[in-house]
Design a protein around this motif. Structure first.
Motif, mmCIF file in Angstrom:
data_model
loop_
_atom_site.group_PDB
_atom_site.id
_atom_site.type_symbol
_atom_site.label_atom_id
_atom_site.label_comp_id
_atom_site.label_asym_id
_atom_site.label_seq_id
_atom_site.Cartn_x
_atom_site.Cartn_y
_atom_site.Cartn_z
ATOM 1 N N TRP A 11 0.923 -1.250 -0.072
ATOM 2 C CA TRP A 11 -0.184 -0.018 -0.006
ATOM 3 C C TRP A 11 0.727 1.064 -0.019
ATOM 4 C CZ3 TRP A 11 -5.046 0.732 -0.913
ATOM 5 C CH2 TRP A 11 -5.743 -0.411 -0.901
ATOM 6 N N ALA A 12 1.920 1.209 0.988
ATOM 7 C CA ALA A 12 2.772 2.236 0.701
ATOM 8 C C ALA A 12 3.301 2.615 -0.459
ATOM 9 C CB ALA A 12 3.797 2.147 1.888
ATOM 10 N N GLN A 13 3.701 1.510 -1.162
ATOM 11 C CA GLN A 13 4.259 1.812 -2.509
ATOM 12 C C GLN A 13 3.291 2.334 -3.601
ATOM 13 O OE1 GLN A 13 6.352 -1.920 -2.929
ATOM 14 N NE2 GLN A 13 8.258 -0.773 -3.307
ATOM 15 N N ALA A 14 2.002 1.811 -3.249
ATOM 16 C CA ALA A 14 0.966 2.022 -4.295
ATOM 17 C C ALA A 14 0.502 3.530 -4.112
ATOM 18 C CB ALA A 14 -0.141 1.103 -4.135
ATOM 19 N N VAL A 15 0.435 4.051 -2.960
ATOM 20 C CA VAL A 15 -0.543 5.271 -2.908
ATOM 21 C C VAL A 15 0.130 6.029 -1.773
ATOM 22 C CG1 VAL A 15 -2.928 4.764 -3.664
ATOM 23 C CG2 VAL A 15 -2.246 4.225 -1.474
ATOM 24 N N THR A 24 -7.146 10.024 -0.117
ATOM 25 C CA THR A 24 -8.591 8.940 -0.295
ATOM 26 C C THR A 24 -7.885 7.454 -0.308
ATOM 27 O OG1 THR A 24 -7.605 8.755 -2.511
ATOM 28 C CG2 THR A 24 -9.412 10.412 -2.086
ATOM 29 N N GLY A 25 -6.597 7.413 -0.462
ATOM 30 C CA GLY A 25 -6.135 5.969 -0.415
ATOM 31 C C GLY A 25 -6.266 5.308 -1.896
ATOM 32 N N TYR A 26 -6.538 6.035 -2.967
ATOM 33 C CA TYR A 26 -6.802 5.476 -4.115
ATOM 34 C C TYR A 26 -6.310 6.435 -5.079
ATOM 35 C CZ TYR A 26 -11.701 7.366 -3.441
ATOM 36 O OH TYR A 26 -12.651 8.172 -3.244
ATOM 37 N N TRP A 27 -5.288 7.467 -4.782
ATOM 38 C CA TRP A 27 -4.527 8.515 -5.571
ATOM 39 C C TRP A 27 -3.219 8.341 -5.097
ATOM 40 C CZ3 TRP A 27 -2.184 13.184 -5.213
ATOM 41 C CH2 TRP A 27 -1.836 13.832 -6.426
ATOM 42 N N SER A 28 -2.358 8.419 -5.926
ATOM 43 C CA SER A 28 -0.987 8.693 -5.603
ATOM 44 C C SER A 28 -0.096 9.933 -5.756
ATOM 45 C CB SER A 28 -0.023 7.456 -6.457
ATOM 46 O OG SER A 28 1.378 7.791 -6.137
ATOM 47 N N ALA A 29 0.149 10.533 -4.653
ATOM 48 C CA ALA A 29 0.983 11.880 -4.794
ATOM 49 C C ALA A 29 2.067 11.830 -5.503
ATOM 50 C CB ALA A 29 1.275 12.482 -3.464
ATOM 51 N N TYR A 70 -4.773 8.374 -10.282
ATOM 52 C CA TYR A 70 -5.703 7.578 -9.612
ATOM 53 C C TYR A 70 -5.212 6.147 -9.743
ATOM 54 C CZ TYR A 70 -9.107 11.131 -8.569
ATOM 55 O OH TYR A 70 -10.020 12.115 -7.986
ATOM 56 N N ARG A 71 -5.812 5.298 -8.657
ATOM 57 C CA ARG A 71 -5.574 3.641 -9.056
ATOM 58 C C ARG A 71 -6.922 3.341 -8.891
ATOM 59 N NH1 ARG A 71 -0.775 1.046 -7.407
ATOM 60 N NH2 ARG A 71 -2.127 -0.732 -7.693
ATOM 61 N N PRO A 72 -7.529 3.341 -9.928
ATOM 62 C CA PRO A 72 -8.955 2.581 -10.173
ATOM 63 C C PRO A 72 -8.734 1.188 -9.752
ATOM 64 C CG PRO A 72 -8.144 3.961 -12.206
ATOM 65 C CD PRO A 72 -7.241 3.592 -11.351
ATOM 66 N N ASP A 73 -7.965 0.450 -9.818
ATOM 67 C CA ASP A 73 -7.909 -0.906 -9.352
ATOM 68 C C ASP A 73 -8.205 -1.026 -8.020
ATOM 69 O OD1 ASP A 73 -5.348 0.264 -9.161
ATOM 70 O OD2 ASP A 73 -4.499 -1.527 -8.853
ATOM 71 N N LEU A 74 -7.749 -0.002 -7.180
ATOM 72 C CA LEU A 74 -7.823 -0.123 -5.674
ATOM 73 C C LEU A 74 -9.249 0.344 -5.338
ATOM 74 C CD1 LEU A 74 -4.243 1.603 -4.573
ATOM 75 C CD2 LEU A 74 -5.246 -0.733 -4.973
ATOM 76 N N GLY A 120 -15.821 -3.142 -5.349
ATOM 77 C CA GLY A 120 -16.156 -4.290 -6.208
ATOM 78 C C GLY A 120 -16.528 -3.992 -7.482
ATOM 79 N N HIS A 121 -16.438 -2.825 -7.714
ATOM 80 C CA HIS A 121 -16.702 -2.360 -9.164
ATOM 81 C C HIS A 121 -15.958 -0.686 -9.457
ATOM 82 C CE1 HIS A 121 -19.768 0.809 -8.200
ATOM 83 N NE2 HIS A 121 -20.215 -0.349 -7.456
ATOM 84 N N GLN A 122 -15.903 -0.454 -10.523
ATOM 85 C CA GLN A 122 -15.221 0.933 -10.595
ATOM 86 C C GLN A 122 -16.431 1.925 -10.387
ATOM 87 O OE1 GLN A 122 -12.487 1.580 -11.829
ATOM 88 N NE2 GLN A 122 -11.339 -0.630 -12.079
ATOM 89 N N ALA A 123 -15.902 3.346 -10.153
ATOM 90 C CA ALA A 123 -16.777 4.217 -10.170
ATOM 91 C C ALA A 123 -16.127 5.594 -10.671
ATOM 92 C CB ALA A 123 -17.060 4.524 -8.549
ATOM 93 N N VAL A 124 -17.050 6.540 -11.053
ATOM 94 C CA VAL A 124 -16.219 7.718 -11.394
ATOM 95 C C VAL A 124 -15.562 8.714 -10.571
ATOM 96 C CG1 VAL A 124 -16.971 10.059 -12.872
ATOM 97 C CG2 VAL A 124 -18.083 7.910 -13.267
ATOM 98 N N LEU A 125 -14.627 8.950 -10.648
ATOM 99 C CA LEU A 125 -13.773 9.853 -9.616
ATOM 100 C C LEU A 125 -13.575 11.381 -10.061
ATOM 101 C CD1 LEU A 125 -10.997 7.229 -8.939
ATOM 102 C CD2 LEU A 125 -12.918 7.566 -7.683
ATOM 103 N N PRO A 126 -13.543 12.263 -9.235
ATOM 104 C CA PRO A 126 -13.500 13.578 -9.767
ATOM 105 C C PRO A 126 -12.144 13.964 -10.373
ATOM 106 C CG PRO A 126 -13.135 13.561 -7.424
ATOM 107 C CD PRO A 126 -13.571 12.204 -7.654
ATOM 108 N N GLU A 127 -12.205 14.789 -11.288
ATOM 109 C CA GLU A 127 -10.978 15.309 -12.020
ATOM 110 C C GLU A 127 -10.069 16.183 -11.110
ATOM 111 O OE1 GLU A 127 -9.787 18.854 -15.561
ATOM 112 O OE2 GLU A 127 -11.799 17.963 -15.389
ATOM 113 N N VAL A 128 -8.675 15.807 -11.098
ATOM 114 C CA VAL A 128 -7.982 16.430 -10.094
ATOM 115 C C VAL A 128 -7.214 17.931 -10.930
ATOM 116 C CG1 VAL A 128 -5.620 16.313 -8.905
ATOM 117 C CG2 VAL A 128 -7.428 14.329 -9.043
ATOM 118 N N ILE A 129 -7.652 18.835 -10.573
ATOM 119 C CA ILE A 129 -7.178 19.939 -11.033
ATOM 120 C C ILE A 129 -5.981 20.602 -10.259
ATOM 121 C CG2 ILE A 129 -9.217 20.626 -12.295
ATOM 122 C CD1 ILE A 129 -10.023 22.651 -10.259
ATOM 123 N N GLY A 130 -5.356 21.423 -10.876
ATOM 124 C CA GLY A 130 -4.078 22.409 -10.466
ATOM 125 C C GLY A 130 -4.459 23.143 -9.472
#
Length: 483
Positions: A118-122, A180-185, A190-194, A200-210
């Motif tokens: 997890w530490a390596q992923a996100v 969140t635990g599903y985006w890596s700095a 994003y890590r949609p797989d997480l 249990g399924h994919q979901a729409v995630l908000p766009e990360v803006i600057g």
């Protein structure tokens, strides 16, 4: 340029500040408690997000926002709002450090292959509070709601979306996404797989803006900036930069610092967050800070922490050899989840209330200094330390902190730094939109009014106290800090 507003929607209230865009001077402010009650009198784990809008409207009453050109939003972190395909909330928001999700956190850690994975992923290991953990709890305990969850937002994302009139585009910022635990700095992605692993399924995630981007403009022409989490907004409001760290004294403690890159920490002690400026905020948490002081005050029959502080200053540095390892709730830094506190160095001459009081303050601060050293050991520069929380005002803390931390300590005057940081973000986005500010350089607002404490001649004494603490820790828990 005019005036801007920053609103901070905390777990309990909304606070709004209206600031001058050029200097950051607070011109007006508003406040309203959230209309939320828990049956047991504690802080609820499920909250209807509409309560945040009601509170926002009340705080903005009386023409508070008249003349405002842009608004920034700061909000409580770790709140998860799941929307269905039509944009309606699937269930009340899951907020705070929800203890119901502790089993889900352990499940997720195992499912990906352990803490290091997890530490390596996100950049963080799932805890009960993380949105990714709440997704796993939802999937296990409310499978129908989990199936309906089509869009995932955090509190500041949802509030920005509401202010903009619920547009098709939903946005967030790096700071909020990094918790969140599903985006890596580290990768900025994003890590949609997480999400799928947890929900249990994919979901729409908000766009990360600057950091200086606008999320949009309201029909009335009011610019809304990206928004961010409370921690990132407070750091921005304080004016933190490279070389600055923050030590927060709550029941538990936290240490964070500004750093130019994300830290990959395989031990999981460092949570790698992003800040609100394009930099990074590595964070190290301790489970025991002010709870150590409160426990000691109760043991000594003292009514409050001020009395404990008055007693502690009657002792001397080193507390006549008494050392308190303050691991009363177990500990995260070092990772000793099942341990207890230790009082060492008992001799007849040290068995006095003032020495125990002193040992409690020194033990708490040495534990936080250990957390600081985790960051320093990874190359994080720490030249100035901002000390936050009501306990930062105690004389016993101020007398010991600079020498134990080995750096200048800054105690800011109490202010709504998260709301101020949100307003500064709004001023930045407004200035960029008008061509008056560089998108890479935030507005240079006045720094926080503060008391500055130097280690001075006490530095050698403080470092001797640290060595005494470290010797006891190593003897009691050998190798606790080895990865």
């Amino acid at each position: 340029m005019g005036i801007v507003a920053g609103l901070d929607s905390s777990p309990d209230f909304t606070r709004i500040v209206v600031c001058d865009t050029d200097t950051g001077a607070v011109l007006r402010q508003g406040y309203a408690a959230h209309p939320v009650e828990s049956p047991d009198g504690g802080r609820p784990s499920d909250v209807d997000p509409q309560a945040w809008l009601l509170s926002l409207g009340e705080a903005a009453g009386g023409g508070l926002l008249e003349g405002v050109q842009a608004i920034g939003v700061s909000s409580q972190q770790n709140a998860l709002i799941a929307l269905d395909a039509q944009g309606n909330t699937v269930r009340p928001a899951l907020v705070g450090g929800d203890k119901r999700a502790q089993v889900a956190a352990a499940d997720l850690v195992d499912a990906l292959g352990g803490r290091e994975a997890w530490a390596q992923a996100v950049g963080s290991v799932p805890q009960a509070a993380h949105p990714v953990t709440k997704l796993r709890w939802l999937a296990k305990n409310e499978p129908e709601n989990a199936r309906r969850a089509a869009v995932l937002l955090q509190a500041h994302d949802w509030l920005v979306w509401q202010l903009l009139g619920r547009p098709a585009r939903r946005t967030t910022d790096r700071g909020g996404a990094s918790g969140t635990g599903y985006w890596s700095a580290a990768t900025g992605g994003y890590r949609p797989d997480l999400v799928e692993l947890a929900l249990g399924h994919q979901a729409v995630l908000p766009e990360v803006i600057g950091p200086s981007d606008a999320a949009g403009t309201t029909p009335e022409g009011l610019l809304i900036s990206a928004g961010t989490g409370e921690t990132m907004a407070a750091a921005f409001g304080l004016g933190l930069g490279l070389g600055d760290a923050v030590v927060s004294l709550g029941a538990s403690g936290s240490v964070m610092a500004v750093h130019p890159e994300a830290l990959d920490d395989r031990s999981g002690m460092i949570t790698s967050l992003a800040d609100a400026t394009g930099m990074h905020l590595p964070v190290v948490t301790t489970l025991n800070a002010v709870r150590t002081l409160r426990g000691t005050a109760e043991l000594l029959g003292l009514p409050d922490l001020e009395s404990l502080s008055d007693l502690a200053v009657k002792s001397t540095p080193g507390a006549h050899g008494l050392v308190l390892l303050p691991y009363l709730e177990g500990e995260r830094t070092p990772n000793l989840p099942h341990t207890a506190g230790t009082l060492s160095g008992l001799r007849r001459e040290s068995m006095k209330p003032e020495h125990l009081a002193r040992a409690a303050f020194e033990g708490m601060l040495c534990g936080l200094a250990d957390a600081l050293d985790v960051l320093r050991g990874r190359g994080v520069a720490v030249r100035r330390i901002f000390l936050l929380g009501p306990a930062a005002e105690l004389p016993a803390v101020q007398a010991s902190a600079p020498s134990l931390f080995g750096a200048q300590v800054v105690v800011p005057q109490p202010a709504d730094y998260a709301a101020i940081g949100a307003a500064r973000q709004a001023a930045w986005a407004l200035g960029v939109s008008q061509g008056a500010l560089d998108p890479r350089t935030p507005p240079a607002w006045q720094g926080a009014a503060a008391q500055v404490l130097e280690p001075g001649e006490e530095l050698a004494v403080g470092q001797a106290v640290r060595q005494q603490f470290t010797a006891v820790r190593e003897h009691t828990h050998p190798g606790a800090f080895r990865s």
